[in-house]
Design an enzyme around this catalytic site. Structure first.
Site, short mmCIF file in Angstrom:
data_model
loop_
_atom_site.label_atom_id
_atom_site.label_comp_id
_atom_site.label_asym_id
_atom_site.label_seq_id
_atom_site.Cartn_x
_atom_site.Cartn_y
_atom_site.Cartn_z
N ASP A 21 13.30 -84.19 6.03
CA ASP A 21 14.04 -83.25 6.42
C ASP A 21 15.62 -83.84 6.65
O ASP A 21 15.58 -84.99 6.82
CB ASP A 21 13.82 -82.33 7.58
N ASN B 10 18.08 -83.70 4.27
CA ASN B 10 19.12 -84.07 3.19
C ASN B 10 20.47 -83.42 2.93
O ASN B 10 21.37 -84.22 2.67
CB ASN B 10 18.36 -83.87 1.69
N ARG C 107 22.06 -82.19 5.39
CA ARG C 107 23.06 -82.59 6.45
C ARG C 107 23.66 -83.91 6.29
O ARG C 107 24.70 -84.11 6.42
CB ARG C 107 22.41 -82.61 7.83
N ARG D 64 25.05 -80.72 -1.56
CA ARG D 64 23.62 -80.88 -0.96
C ARG D 64 22.63 -81.46 -2.05
O ARG D 64 21.98 -82.46 -1.48
CB ARG D 64 22.73 -79.42 -0.70
N GLU E 116 8.73 -71.38 1.09
CA GLU E 116 9.85 -70.67 1.58
C GLU E 116 10.99 -71.23 1.05
O GLU E 116 12.25 -70.46 0.91
CB GLU E 116 9.98 -70.79 3.19
N ASN E 117 11.01 -72.38 0.25
CA ASN E 117 12.24 -72.89 -0.40
C ASN E 117 12.52 -72.26 -1.46
O ASN E 117 13.70 -72.28 -1.86
CB ASN E 117 12.21 -74.40 -0.59
N TRP E 118 11.76 -71.27 -1.97
CA TRP E 118 11.86 -70.44 -3.27
C TRP E 118 13.25 -69.57 -2.97
O TRP E 118 13.90 -69.23 -3.93
CB TRP E 118 10.62 -69.73 -3.78
N ARG F 21 8.86 -79.20 14.58
CA ARG F 21 8.05 -77.99 14.20
C ARG F 21 7.39 -78.22 12.83
O ARG F 21 7.70 -79.33 12.25
CB ARG F 21 8.86 -76.81 14.18
N SER G 77 6.38 -76.22 10.63
CA SER G 77 7.16 -75.29 9.44
C SER G 77 6.32 -74.90 8.49
O SER G 77 6.22 -75.25 7.12
CB SER G 77 8.23 -76.06 8.94
C1 FPP Z 1 14.79 -81.10 3.17
O1 FPP Z 1 16.09 -81.18 3.65
C2 FPP Z 1 14.47 -81.42 1.86
C3 FPP Z 1 13.96 -80.87 0.91
C4 FPP Z 1 13.87 -79.37 1.08
C5 FPP Z 1 13.98 -81.31 -0.43
C6 FPP Z 1 13.09 -82.83 -0.39
C7 FPP Z 1 12.87 -83.14 -1.85
C8 FPP Z 1 13.21 -84.10 -2.10
C9 FPP Z 1 13.72 -85.63 -1.26
C10 FPP Z 1 13.06 -84.82 -3.56
C11 FPP Z 1 11.76 -85.11 -3.71
C12 FPP Z 1 11.27 -85.67 -5.02
C13 FPP Z 1 10.02 -86.27 -5.41
C14 FPP Z 1 10.15 -86.64 -6.70
C15 FPP Z 1 9.10 -86.40 -4.55
P1 FPP Z 1 17.26 -79.86 3.63
O2 FPP Z 1 17.50 -79.60 2.45
O3 FPP Z 1 16.25 -78.87 4.69
O4 FPP Z 1 18.11 -80.73 4.53
P2 FPP Z 1 18.92 -79.91 5.69
O5 FPP Z 1 17.91 -79.41 6.88
O6 FPP Z 1 19.81 -80.94 6.18
O7 FPP Z 1 19.79 -78.63 5.07
#
Ligand code: FPP
Length: 237
Positions: free
Chosen positions: A13, A15, A17, A26, A60-62, A190, A192
């Site tokens: 989690d 990425n 931010r 992002r 949920e990410n969809w 959490r 999730s």
């Molecule tokens: C959560 O950060 C991250 C994700 C929903 C995607 C994670 C996927 C990868 C790191 C790519 C993985 C690839 C392979 C090949 C395994 P967020 O986007 O929810 O960050 P935020 O909470 O800061 O907005």
């Protein structure tokens, strides 16, 4: 001596931010997140961790904006093509678990190909949880159990009893030991809708570090914390 967990699972989690802090899009954070996956996999191999699973994309990410979803899927496609050398060099078996019926056919094809080519590797198994959610998993298991029970009834056979052990064979993670340690980055505390059944006795480790910054040193810190945990499984020692 630190005890090495058999299965470590990670909710990656932060990425988005991380990218925002650098004034970037992002997707830039997700790309850097792939580097963290590789670093953690190499560390897991070094430590002899049998299973490393990572929550790459939830059901949920969809619902995220189409641009982000397609960017993440393209990143997944590219990573599957690029990482084969790393997997072969490290004797890593690659697997993808989740509701893959929602993936584009070309992505599913490269995933299945890499799963087949790494199937005989005997070191660490990297499991990418993709289009996965805990409730989906339990629901699909219940549906498949019910189908088998109905088929047994039609054929005048006794259906298999619905024990915990038997039910677990219908989960998407059948045959994989439950996680000993679950790590979640970025300060969120959490579950999730992640491995709800499988995390019944998992130790949780939360850190404020954002996923793109979570590399070997951070992983080592999590393992160190795990080694101090007293796992009693509801019993008295
Ligand atoms: C959560 O950060 C991250 C994700 C929903 C995607 C994670 C996927 C990868 C790191 C790519 C993985 C690839 C392979 C090949 C395994 P967020 O986007 O929810 O960050 P935020 O909470 O800061 O907005």
């Amino acid at each position: 001596m630190t005890e090495v967990p058999q299965h470590v699972t990670i909710i990656m989690d932060g990425n988005g931010r991380w990218a925002r802090k650098q004034g970037k899009q992002r997707l830039f954070g997700h790309k850097e997140g792939v580097e963290s996956v590789r670093a953690c996999l190499e560390f897991a191999v070094e430590k002899g961790i049998r299973y490393l699973s990572v929550f790459a994309f939830s059901e949920e990410n969809w619902n995220r904006p189409e641009e982000e979803v397609s960017g993440l899927m393209a990143l997944m496609f590219k990573s599957v093509l690029n990482e084969e050398k790393t997997f072969m060099r490290n004797n890593v078996r690659f697997r993808v678990i989740g509701d893959v019926s929602r993936l584009k056919p070309d992505l599913l094809r490269v995933i299945r190909g890499l799963e087949e080519r790494t199937a005989a590797n005997t070191g660490t198994t990297l499991i990418v949880m993709l289009s996965y959610s805990g409730k989906w998993d339990i629901t699909q298991a219940a549906q498949r159990y019910a189908q088998d029970a109905l088929a047994a009834q039609r054929e005048a056979r006794e259906p298999a009893p619905l024990t915990e052990e038997n039910f677990a064979t219908y989960l998407s993670t059948a045959g994989i030991p439950d996680p000993d340690l679950m790590i979640r980055t970025s300060g969120e505390q959490r579950i999730s809708n992640y491995m709800l059944w499988q995390c019944a006795y998992t130790e949780f480790y939360y850190t404020d570090v954002l996923w793109p910054d979570f590399r070997k040193n951070e992983f080592a810190r999590a393992l160190e914390a795990f080694s101090t945990r007293d796992r009693r499984y509801g019993k008295i020692k």
